[in-house]
Design a protein around this motif. Structure first.
Motif, PDB file in Angstrom:
ATOM      1  N   LEU A 194       0.821  -1.209   0.000  1.00  0.00           N
ATOM      2  CA  LEU A 194       0.000   0.000   0.000  1.00  0.00           C
ATOM      3  C   LEU A 194       0.858   1.263   0.000  1.00  0.00           C
ATOM      4  CD1 LEU A 194      -2.889  -0.930   2.461  1.00  0.00           C
ATOM      5  CD2 LEU A 194      -2.967  -0.800  -0.028  1.00  0.00           C
ATOM      6  N   GLN A 195       2.007   1.209   0.639  1.00  0.00           N
ATOM      7  CA  GLN A 195       2.907   2.374   0.638  1.00  0.00           C
ATOM      8  C   GLN A 195       3.383   2.682  -0.779  1.00  0.00           C
ATOM      9  OE1 GLN A 195       6.759   1.923   2.563  1.00  0.00           O
ATOM     10  NE2 GLN A 195       6.710   4.043   3.231  1.00  0.00           N
ATOM     11  N   ARG A 196       3.707   1.644  -1.552  1.00  0.00           N
ATOM     12  CA  ARG A 196       4.132   1.859  -2.941  1.00  0.00           C
ATOM     13  C   ARG A 196       2.995   2.438  -3.768  1.00  0.00           C
ATOM     14  NH1 ARG A 196       7.807  -3.515  -4.410  1.00  0.00           N
ATOM     15  NH2 ARG A 196       9.332  -3.234  -2.732  1.00  0.00           N
ATOM     16  N   ALA A 197       1.779   1.948  -3.538  1.00  0.00           N
ATOM     17  CA  ALA A 197       0.619   2.487  -4.245  1.00  0.00           C
ATOM     18  C   ALA A 197       0.392   3.942  -3.855  1.00  0.00           C
ATOM     19  CB  ALA A 197      -0.620   1.649  -3.938  1.00  0.00           C
ATOM     20  N   TRP A 198       0.539   4.240  -2.582  1.00  0.00           N
ATOM     21  CA  TRP A 198       0.385   5.621  -2.084  1.00  0.00           C
ATOM     22  C   TRP A 198       1.395   6.544  -2.754  1.00  0.00           C
ATOM     23  CZ3 TRP A 198      -2.710   8.343   1.335  1.00  0.00           C
ATOM     24  CH2 TRP A 198      -2.207   9.558   1.813  1.00  0.00           C
ATOM     25  N   GLU A 199       2.648   6.137  -2.815  1.00  0.00           N
ATOM     26  CA  GLU A 199       3.679   6.964  -3.427  1.00  0.00           C
ATOM     27  C   GLU A 199       3.393   7.193  -4.909  1.00  0.00           C
ATOM     28  OE1 GLU A 199       7.137   4.702  -2.494  1.00  0.00           O
ATOM     29  OE2 GLU A 199       7.283   5.471  -0.430  1.00  0.00           O
ATOM     30  N   TYR A 255      -3.932   2.296   4.606  1.00  0.00           N
ATOM     31  CA  TYR A 255      -2.769   3.179   4.573  1.00  0.00           C
ATOM     32  C   TYR A 255      -3.245   4.565   4.158  1.00  0.00           C
ATOM     33  CZ  TYR A 255       2.052   4.686   3.817  1.00  0.00           C
ATOM     34  OH  TYR A 255       3.267   5.329   3.911  1.00  0.00           O
ATOM     35  N   GLY A 256      -2.697   5.594   4.802  1.00  0.00           N
ATOM     36  CA  GLY A 256      -3.027   6.961   4.427  1.00  0.00           C
ATOM     37  C   GLY A 256      -3.116   7.851   5.631  1.00  0.00           C
ATOM     38  N   GLU A 257      -3.115   9.146   5.372  1.00  0.00           N
ATOM     39  CA  GLU A 257      -3.111  10.120   6.449  1.00  0.00           C
ATOM     40  C   GLU A 257      -4.463  10.245   7.132  1.00  0.00           C
ATOM     41  OE1 GLU A 257      -1.749  13.713   4.707  1.00  0.00           O
ATOM     42  OE2 GLU A 257       0.290  13.007   4.400  1.00  0.00           O
ATOM     43  N   SER A 258      -5.540   9.857   6.434  1.00  0.00           N
ATOM     44  CA  SER A 258      -6.873  10.060   7.003  1.00  0.00           C
ATOM     45  C   SER A 258      -7.632   8.752   7.181  1.00  0.00           C
ATOM     46  CB  SER A 258      -7.684  10.986   6.083  1.00  0.00           C
ATOM     47  OG  SER A 258      -7.794  10.423   4.788  1.00  0.00           O
ATOM     48  N   VAL A 259      -6.910   7.616   7.213  1.00  0.00           N
ATOM     49  CA  VAL A 259      -7.601   6.333   7.329  1.00  0.00           C
ATOM     50  C   VAL A 259      -8.136   6.144   8.740  1.00  0.00           C
ATOM     51  CG1 VAL A 259      -6.198   5.254   5.555  1.00  0.00           C
ATOM     52  CG2 VAL A 259      -5.502   5.065   7.925  1.00  0.00           C
TER      53      VAL A 259
END
Length: 313
Positions: free
Chosen positions: A267-272, A299-303
């Motif tokens: 998910l971090q790779r998808a986020w980037e 994953y995310g700042e507002s999850v």
């Protein structure tokens, strides 16, 4: 006026929408200025007609000019109104197209990100299915389940520990007898799971029903007490007599996989990838959902906090 870097600017739906809005504003301002000029000209033509009337026969020429100016003003106003309506229609259509383009492009972008997440997880978990089927044929595990002594169980634990020394993706490996009791695990110093009962767990019950050593089963992400309430995904298969593919089932091997590490990486790779394309991160949150809709990773700042049910042993 479009900025000088327009040749190098990346084309996207948001920028097209921005240009359409600028075009609409510029045209509105221009037509407003034209109307103001026409009003001034109209006032001049009226004044010219008044002065021509005062001049009598000498002012007839001014009257003709004033009438012509009046007609020109009317024609100019007509052109302006037509331009307002026709251009506004084009701008509305352009806005609709750019909106659709934005949805399509963003949808393709998110589809690609989802595909990448699935690909990373799928390739990784396929290796787990190979691991469990291969290690279940290990002689030390077969012997521990056949002879059922503390000494051979200790050797099985050592063997599982050797395997774990070469892998960082597992919390632990557990060997279970047909009654659902753990006989040995690979990291006894970290997780004292030997003697625990797992007979009610889905991954154990399904493993005991497999038809051959080529088959395996799994249980989706959950919190396991076997590894101090950490999030795991379990792969399991039957250990068979003689290590043979169609031998009688004498126990089960379970692999307690570090699910959170894998899902976080994917998910971090998808986020980037997505945040390189998105103007704002505020409304972006990524989730991995099961077919039932249950979230098993985020994953995310507002999850929101994702609750994974705890396994009851």
């Amino acid at each position: 006026m479009i900025s000088n870097d327009s040749e190098t600017r990346s084309v996207n739906a948001d920028y097209v929408t921005h240009l359409a809005q600028r075009l609409e504003l510029d045209i509105a301002q221009s037509t407003h200025q034209i109307r103001e000029i026409n009003e001034d000209i109209h006032v001049l033509s009226v004044n010219a007609k008044i002065e021509s009337a005062r001049a009598g026969s000498h002012g007839k020429g001014f009257a003709v000019v004033a009438d012509n100016i009046k007609h020109l003003v009317a024609r100019t106003n007509g052109v302006t109104e037509h331009m307002d309506s026709s251009v506004q229609g084009l701008i509305d259509e352009l806005a609709q197209l750019s909106g659709k383009l934005g949805v399509d492009v963003r949808g393709q972008r998110f589809s690609q990100a989802a595909y990448n997440v699935i690909d990373i997880i799928d390739r990784n978990l396929y290796e787990r299915s190979c691991d469990v089927r291969w290690w279940a044929t290990d002689d030390s595990l077969v012997t521990a389940l056949s002879e059922k002594t503390q000494e051979v169980a200790g050797r099985a634990s050592q063997r599982l520990g050797v395997i774990l020394d070469s892998y960082t993706v597992y919390f632990d490996l557990v060997l279970i007898n047909p009654e659902g009791e753990i006989l040995a695990n690979g990291r006894p110093d970290d997780y004292s799971s030997a003697g625990s009962k797992v007979h009610d767990t889905p991954w154990f019950k399904r493993a005991m029903e497999l038809n051959s050593g080529q088959e395996f089963t799994e249980e989706s992400a959950h919190v396991s007490r076997l590894v101090k309430n950490q999030e795991v995904l379990v792969y399991s298969t039957a250990v068979r007599q003689g290590g043979l593919s169609h031998g009688a089932i004498i126990g089960v091997l379970g692999l307690l996989f570090r699910w959170k590490d894998l899902s976080h990486t994917a998910l971090q790779r998808a986020w980037e990838y997505l945040t390189l394309q998105e103007d704002s991160k505020d409304d972006l949150a990524l989730y991995i959902l099961e077919p039932t809709g249950r979230s098993i990773a985020s994953y995310g700042e507002s999850v929101f906090e994702t609750a994974i049910p705890q396994q009851v042993l």
